[in-house]
Design an enzyme around this catalytic site. Structure first.
Site, PDB file in Angstrom:
ATOM      1  N   ASP A  39       0.637  -1.341   0.291  1.00  0.00           N
ATOM      2  CA  ASP A  39       0.192   0.385  -0.066  1.00  0.00           C
ATOM      3  C   ASP A  39       1.176   0.873  -0.020  1.00  0.00           C
ATOM      4  O   ASP A  39       2.247   1.080   0.894  1.00  0.00           O
ATOM      5  CB  ASP A  39      -0.585  -0.442   1.381  1.00  0.00           C
ATOM      6  CG  ASP A  39      -1.775   0.881   1.659  1.00  0.00           C
ATOM      7  OD1 ASP A  39      -1.905   1.264   0.119  1.00  0.00           O
ATOM      8  OD2 ASP A  39      -2.739   0.991   2.356  1.00  0.00           O
ATOM      9  N   ILE A  56      -0.193  -6.917 -10.969  1.00  0.00           N
ATOM     10  CA  ILE A  56      -0.549  -6.521 -11.656  1.00  0.00           C
ATOM     11  C   ILE A  56      -0.535  -7.964 -12.849  1.00  0.00           C
ATOM     12  O   ILE A  56      -0.868  -7.853 -13.353  1.00  0.00           O
ATOM     13  CB  ILE A  56       0.781  -5.438 -12.764  1.00  0.00           C
ATOM     14  CG1 ILE A  56       1.897  -6.679 -12.713  1.00  0.00           C
ATOM     15  CG2 ILE A  56       0.555  -4.677 -11.859  1.00  0.00           C
ATOM     16  CD1 ILE A  56       2.892  -6.066 -13.657  1.00  0.00           C
ATOM     17  N   TYR A 155      16.285  -8.082 -16.464  1.00  0.00           N
ATOM     18  CA  TYR A 155      15.228  -6.667 -16.653  1.00  0.00           C
ATOM     19  C   TYR A 155      15.744  -5.601 -18.162  1.00  0.00           C
ATOM     20  O   TYR A 155      15.067  -5.691 -18.546  1.00  0.00           O
ATOM     21  CB  TYR A 155      16.060  -6.085 -15.634  1.00  0.00           C
ATOM     22  CG  TYR A 155      15.903  -4.898 -15.983  1.00  0.00           C
ATOM     23  CD1 TYR A 155      14.411  -4.085 -14.800  1.00  0.00           C
ATOM     24  CD2 TYR A 155      17.001  -3.891 -15.778  1.00  0.00           C
ATOM     25  CE1 TYR A 155      14.193  -3.245 -14.684  1.00  0.00           C
ATOM     26  CE2 TYR A 155      16.433  -2.586 -15.030  1.00  0.00           C
ATOM     27  CZ  TYR A 155      15.016  -2.053 -14.419  1.00  0.00           C
ATOM     28  OH  TYR A 155      14.175  -0.863 -14.907  1.00  0.00           O
ATOM     29  N   LYS A 159      13.055  -4.932 -20.674  1.00  0.00           N
ATOM     30  CA  LYS A 159      12.694  -3.452 -21.001  1.00  0.00           C
ATOM     31  C   LYS A 159      12.226  -3.504 -22.552  1.00  0.00           C
ATOM     32  O   LYS A 159      11.567  -2.588 -22.829  1.00  0.00           O
ATOM     33  CB  LYS A 159      13.451  -3.033 -20.428  1.00  0.00           C
ATOM     34  CG  LYS A 159      12.987  -2.497 -18.734  1.00  0.00           C
ATOM     35  CD  LYS A 159      11.774  -1.172 -18.354  1.00  0.00           C
ATOM     36  CE  LYS A 159      11.582  -1.785 -17.127  1.00  0.00           C
ATOM     37  NZ  LYS A 159      10.724  -0.846 -16.783  1.00  0.00           N
TER      38      LYS A 159
HETATM   39  C1  AKB Z   1      18.907  -0.790 -11.447  1.00  0.00           C
HETATM   40  O1  AKB Z   1      19.110  -0.615 -11.275  1.00  0.00           O
HETATM   41  O2  AKB Z   1      17.941  -2.030 -12.385  1.00  0.00           O
HETATM   42  C2  AKB Z   1      17.482  -0.034 -12.670  1.00  0.00           C
HETATM   43  C3  AKB Z   1      17.645   1.038 -13.475  1.00  0.00           C
HETATM   44  C4  AKB Z   1      19.327   1.014 -14.128  1.00  0.00           C
HETATM   45  O3  AKB Z   1      17.191   0.815 -14.504  1.00  0.00           O
HETATM   46  N1  AKB Z   1      17.902   1.702 -11.423  1.00  0.00           N
END
Ligand code: AKB
Length: 341
Positions: A39, A56, A155, A159
């Site tokens: 929250d 999500i 990641y 992205k």
């Molecule tokens: C990360 O370090 O994963 C983030 C970014 C650079 O997107 N802060």
């Protein structure tokens, strides 16, 4: 009952979400719907029309949102960051990619239901880049959006792929369907550098050494920096990141020549960050103890970004250079914060 015009913020309790909600509230234009696993705090919650604690990935929750509100813009901030994602890459994919797909689907449904477009703001990252070697990193000029896009992290892959998904939804959705239908999704993405906030310390990122170092110094704690002193990547102060999101949201569609924009402010080395931190907090006990694997990730990110496209199309211009970030934003606010604690 008439449906309300709303802006949905996912990842609302995170670093960017907090500040963004306060900025959105100042517009007095939208009902703000805050969604996060945790929250939002009460001060932020007071600015929201609804605070939803949930996932999500929970399609029932998203269906409920579609039926209860009229969503005109989505800031999809929820994500597992780069370091965290390397420990659980499959979960990262689920949250970062399936979660984004769910929100894109929700945007299409919302656009169908109210007949207007849904602006979809997606913070991407320098993690989409993968510069192959330190020699190439040192030789490269500030990196453009299409260069070196072979990320080494889950990641970064997530992205980059979601940027493509967003572009697909905005420009090519169901291109072979008998009746060509527009998705109604106006997808706009920013590739953020590392962000530094005076009010929150991030978790699970690889650019975290900058905020960690400064917050540790202010708390009087020793800090072992997990990258080499000469490591260089781009950074930005949090207020500029929030301004950039707001400016991109407000930009007229016909001014935008692309769906994805680099934004940056400055590119200090970790050593330069330590020098500025020591100048502000003379007792700071900072040492460098590189973690070779996290170092590898930072080494694969560009030293500098070229953000000409954002400056040209929608007037991006950060207000904080490195000195102003320390003198006027970080040091006074961080001092006050830990003095209170
Ligand atoms: C990360 O370090 O994963 C983030 C970014 C650079 O997107 N802060």
């Amino acid at each position: 009952m008439s449906r309300k015009q709303a802006v949905l913020v996912t990842g609302a309790s995170g670093e960017v979400g907090n500040g963004l909600i306060h900025r959105l509230a100042k517009l007095h234009q939208y009902d703000i719907l805050a969604l996060d696993l945790r929250d939002v705090d009460d001060e932020t919650g007071a600015k929201c029309h609804a605070r939803l604690v949930g996932d999500i990935l929970d399609s029932r929750l998203l269906e409920r949102l579609v039926s209860e509100f009229e969503i005109h813009a989505i800031f999809h901030l929820a994500a597992l960051l780069s370091t965290r994602s390397e420990f659980t890459p499959e979960t990262a994919h689920e949250v970062n990619v399936t979660g984004t797909m769910n929100l894109l689907k929700l945007a299409v449904e919302q656009s169908r239901s109210h007949g207007g477009r849904v602006t979809f703001l997606f913070p991407s990252s320098i993690a989409v880049y993968g510069v192959p070697s330190l020699t190439e990193k040192a030789a490269a000029r500030p990196v453009l959006e299409h260069e070196f896009t072979e990320p080494t992290t889950m990641y970064g892959c997530n992205k980059l792929y979601c940027e493509h998904l967003g572009r697909y939804y905005a420009r090519h959705y169901r291109q072979l369907a008998a009746e060509t239908t527009k998705s109604g999704v106006d997808f706009r993405s920013l590739r953020f550098p590392g962000l530094i906030s005076a009010f929150t310390v991030p978790h699970g990122g690889t650019s975290d050494y900058a905020p960690e170092m400064i917050h540790a110094a202010a708390k009087g704690e020793a800090y072992a920096c997990f990258v080499r002193e000469d490591s260089r990547i781009p950074f930005m102060a949090m207020p500029d990141a929030i301004d950039a999101l707001m400016a991109l949201m407000a930009a007229p569609a016909d001014a935008l020549s692309a769906n994805v924009y680099n934004v940056t402010a400055y590119s200090p080395t970790a050593g330069e960050l330590a020098t500025l931190t020591r100048a502000a907090f003379p007792d700071a006990a900072i040492r460098f103890a590189p973690d070779l694997r996290r170092q590898g990730i930072v080494d694969s990110w560009p030293a500098e970004l070229d953000d000409t496209r954002a400056r040209r199309d929608w007037g991006f211009k950060p207000s904080y250079d490195l000195k102003r970030t320390f003198d006027e934003y970080l040091v006074p606010n961080i001092r006050a914060r830990y003095r209170k604690a």
